[in-house]
Write an enzyme that holds these catalytic residues in place. Structure first.
Site, short mmCIF file in Angstrom:
data_model
loop_
_atom_site.label_atom_id
_atom_site.label_comp_id
_atom_site.label_asym_id
_atom_site.label_seq_id
_atom_site.Cartn_x
_atom_site.Cartn_y
_atom_site.Cartn_z
N GLY A 128 0.81 -1.20 0.00
CA GLY A 128 0.00 0.00 0.00
C GLY A 128 0.85 1.25 0.00
O GLY A 128 2.04 1.22 0.29
N GLY A 179 -0.33 9.14 1.70
CA GLY A 179 0.12 10.47 1.36
C GLY A 179 1.57 10.73 1.73
O GLY A 179 2.24 11.52 1.08
N LYS A 183 5.84 0.33 7.78
CA LYS A 183 5.43 1.60 7.18
C LYS A 183 6.65 2.47 7.03
O LYS A 183 7.33 2.80 8.01
CB LYS A 183 4.38 2.27 8.08
CG LYS A 183 3.73 3.49 7.46
CD LYS A 183 2.59 3.96 8.35
CE LYS A 183 1.79 5.08 7.70
NZ LYS A 183 0.65 5.48 8.54
N ASP A 190 -8.83 10.73 12.35
CA ASP A 190 -8.90 10.32 10.94
C ASP A 190 -9.65 9.00 10.81
O ASP A 190 -9.21 8.10 10.08
CB ASP A 190 -7.49 10.21 10.36
CG ASP A 190 -7.50 10.24 8.83
OD1 ASP A 190 -8.50 10.69 8.25
OD2 ASP A 190 -6.50 9.81 8.22
#
Length: 675
Positions: free
Chosen positions: A17, A20, A39, A133
């Site tokens: 994945g 932003g 990540k 979020d």
């Protein structure tokens, strides 16, 4: 990036994945032998301090959140300028993908997802952390149907200080009105976002959309959403009421806490009345809104509205219509009777609803005592619950330092309470003492080390500072518990700060010349100062000693002092004047001054025979003791004597003359001869 190994441990295998500011990869943890998600901050942001700070904040915020419905954060760090976070690898897909593929989701599944997200938010809100979020992209649906909330990338403690602009971060389709306006956020902002997620899940459509983020944000502030049942009539009114309450524009009109919203969703799933405040259930609100008002008589008896009255209501479309009107009332008795029957049925329904509310859950099933299964194993608890006539509901797992792994920590409803036979009993089961992976503190400041340990549920202690040639001053040089090892919660980890480099070894320059010693020390990175002193054993210009001594540690640009020899110390004395003295007197004077004496003889017309004509060195000269003073002794005007010894005797004569002052006369030309 594929194949790269972070921190000699996490081997990247596949990109799964991109967002932003970061990419997410699947990786193999080569230490624990498990699959993880890594990540990685995009390189264009790695040099931006505000982005790196936010990236670190994501790890610190999420690492302290422990829930079966929150993605676990295992580790984070920096490797050759690349910032990364290591997380639990969750199999399945995000909720947004499921909505895009299937459209509206089964409403009971929507409620289950909402209940689990509420539980995750309760944990975060309990630590004063607001997610900021919440959106379906951040809700992972696992193969077993349970969900995990991820990406606390812009989450932060509600009492932390940060720029005002951070409050409007998030996705426009899911942000709360106060978030769109840049106002201070509370836990109810996450509840609003979750309401939109449930709206979209139940209807397959977003409540607010537009050509750009600004227009969507404006709608969040100004517009009211279309009720979900107008888009999907199959939605239960109770579920619609929960969603609409969560999406109230005024934060005060939403659920006060995620726990309260979860209770409402669980009531809906269990078939219980859903309490939404004001003393009414969602079912009561739905029915009463469509019943004509009932007028009480003077004695308090409820009276049906007159059939011929002009009673007005509002249809679903918002247009006014009449329940019954004199102008439109049919004159047919059968229709009048039907209208009366319908009104009576409505009143009976209302009375039944009121009785339901006043009488508890209205369930005609037998009320029996719930068994207390806390402290039992899961199998024992299930058996006891089923034997008592109940069913086992949801089973959640939770870490506990007090309850043994595999045993029940708590139950809902509580033991000994009375519930309808066949009701569900929800259980929370212990996972045992939480094992925490110790973070790597090397290179961090004391404050960073403390916060990192606290965020991971560990305690800290500062050890004695020590020198290090590899770690800068005031940064952690080592820790007493190895990074990556598993320890119990609240374990104390001691960290040791660096004093910086102790310095380089000072080379040995004793015995070198001053010039050579200076060059050697300068090449080693040191400054040089020097002193001088006499030495009977070290030659002039050679180094006698140095400070610090050779082998000592000295920081770069430190100073070394050397002591250089001046040679032997001079003890010279002044030579006395003996010219004109007799040879014997002159010899005595010079001997008493510490000098040796040599003599020679020559004729002199001005100096009497036997007296000193001259001396070398001359009187007043400085001469070290033991040195020699040479005397010229007069032989008178008739002859020249030559040669001498320290006895001052003997003489010389010229040809045909006699050697006065000589011992043993000689004749001839024996000048400079000694008898």
């Amino acid at each position: 990036m594929i194949g790269r190994v972070f921190n000699n441990r996490y081997q990247i295998t596949e990109r799964i994945g991109i967002g932003g500011m970061a990419e997410v990869y699947r990786a193999q943890d080569n230490v624990l032998g498990r699959m993880v998600a890594v990540k990685v901050m995009l390189p264009q942001y790695a040099a931006d301090q505000s982005f790196t700070q936010r990236f670190k904040q994501e790890a610190a915020s999420a690492a302290n959140l422990q829930s079966p419905y929150i993605v676990n954060v295992y580790d984070w760090g920096q490797d050759e300028g690349t910032y990364y976070i290591v997380m639990e690898y969750v199999r399945g897909s995000d909720l947004k993908t499921a909505i895009n593929q299937r459209g509206a989701i089964n409403q009971r599944k929507v409620a289950e997802i909402g209940s689990q997200v509420c539980q995750a938010l309760s944990v975060a809100h309990g630590l004063d952390i607001i997610h900021r979020d919440i959106k379906p992209q951040n809700i992972m649906v696992q193969p077993d149907g349970n969900v995990k909330v991820m990406d606390f990338g812009i989450a932060r403690a509600k009492n932390s200080t940060k720029e005002q602009t951070s409050s409007v971060l998030g996705t426009a389709h899911y942000i709360s009105p106060e978030q769109a306006q840049g106002k201070e956020l509370t836990a109810t902002s996450d509840i609003y976002s979750l309401g939109i997620v449930l709206y979209e899940s139940a209807t397959g459509k977003l409540p607010f959309d537009g050509p750009d983020a600004v227009s969507v944000a404006m709608k969040q502030v100004q517009d009211e959403p279309v009720p979900p049942r107008e888009l999907n009539p199959e939605i239960d009114p109770s579920l619609e009421a929960i969603i609409m309450k969560a999406m109230a524009k005024n934060p005060m009109e939403r659920f006060a806490t995620a726990k309260e919203m979860r209770s409402a969703l669980n009531d809906y799933l269990a078939g219980r009345p859903v309490m939404l405040g004001g003393g009414f259930t969602s079912a009561q609100t739905q029915v009463m809104s469509n019943v004509p008002p009932i007028s009480p008589m003077g004695d308090g008896t409820a009276v049906m509205p007159a059939v011929g009255g002009n009673q007005h209501g509002t249809s679903k479309s918002g247009q006014s219509h009449s329940y019954m009107s004199d102008n439109t009332a049919p004159k047919n008795n059968k229709k009048k009777i039907a209208a009366i029957v319908a009104a009576v049925v409505a009143v009976v329904a209302l009375i039944a609803i009121c009785a339901f509310a006043l009488g508890g859950n209205g369930d005609s099933k037998e009320q029996i005592e719930v068994p207390d299964v806390t402290g039992q194993t899961l199998d024992e608890a299930k058996s006891a619950i089923q034997s008592a006539g109940f069913t086992v509901g949801t089973v959640q797992q939770q870490y506990s330092d007090k309850v043994e792994s595999g045993k029940v920590i708590s139950q809902d409803p509580m033991g000994k309470s009375k519930k309808a036979k066949g009701s569900s009993i929800n259980l929370t089961v212990s996972q045992g003492t939480q094992e925490i992976e110790v973070p790597d503190l090397t290179g961090k400041t004391a404050d960073e080390a403390k916060k990192l340990l606290q965020a991971n549920g560990l305690k800290f202690k500062a050890g004695a500072a020590e020198y290090s040639d590899t770690v800068d001053k005031d940064l952690v040089v080592r820790q007493n518990v190895e990074a990556g090892s598993k320890v119990a919660k609240d374990t104390v980890v001691t960290y040791y700060l660096s004093l910086g480099s102790e310095g380089s070894s000072v080379p040995n320059v004793v015995g070198q010349t001053r010039s050579a010693a200076t060059t050697t020390l300068n090449n080693a990175g040191f400054y040089v100062t020097y002193d001088e002193q006499y030495s009977d054993s070290v030659a002039e210009g050679v180094v006698i000693s140095q400070t610090p001594e050779s082998g000592s540690k000295l920081k770069a640009d430190g100073t070394v002092n050397i002591v250089v020899s001046k040679g032997k110390e001079s003890k010279a004395v002044s030579v006395p004047n003996v010219v004109g003295q007799s040879e014997g007197a002159a010899t005595t004077t010079l001997s008493n001054s510490g000098f040796q004496v040599t003599t020679e003889y020559q004729a002199s017309t001005s100096v009497s025979a036997g007296n000193v004509i001259s001396q070398t060195p001359s009187s007043g000269s400085e001469l070290d003791p033991g040195k020699t003073v040479h005397l010229v002794i007069s032989t008178g005007s008739g002859s020249t004597g030559g040669g001498s010894d320290n006895s001052g005797s003997g003489g010389s004569s010229t040809s045909g003359g006699s050697g006065a002052n000589s011992t043993g006369g000689g004749s001839g030309t024996g000048s400079n001869s000694t008898n």
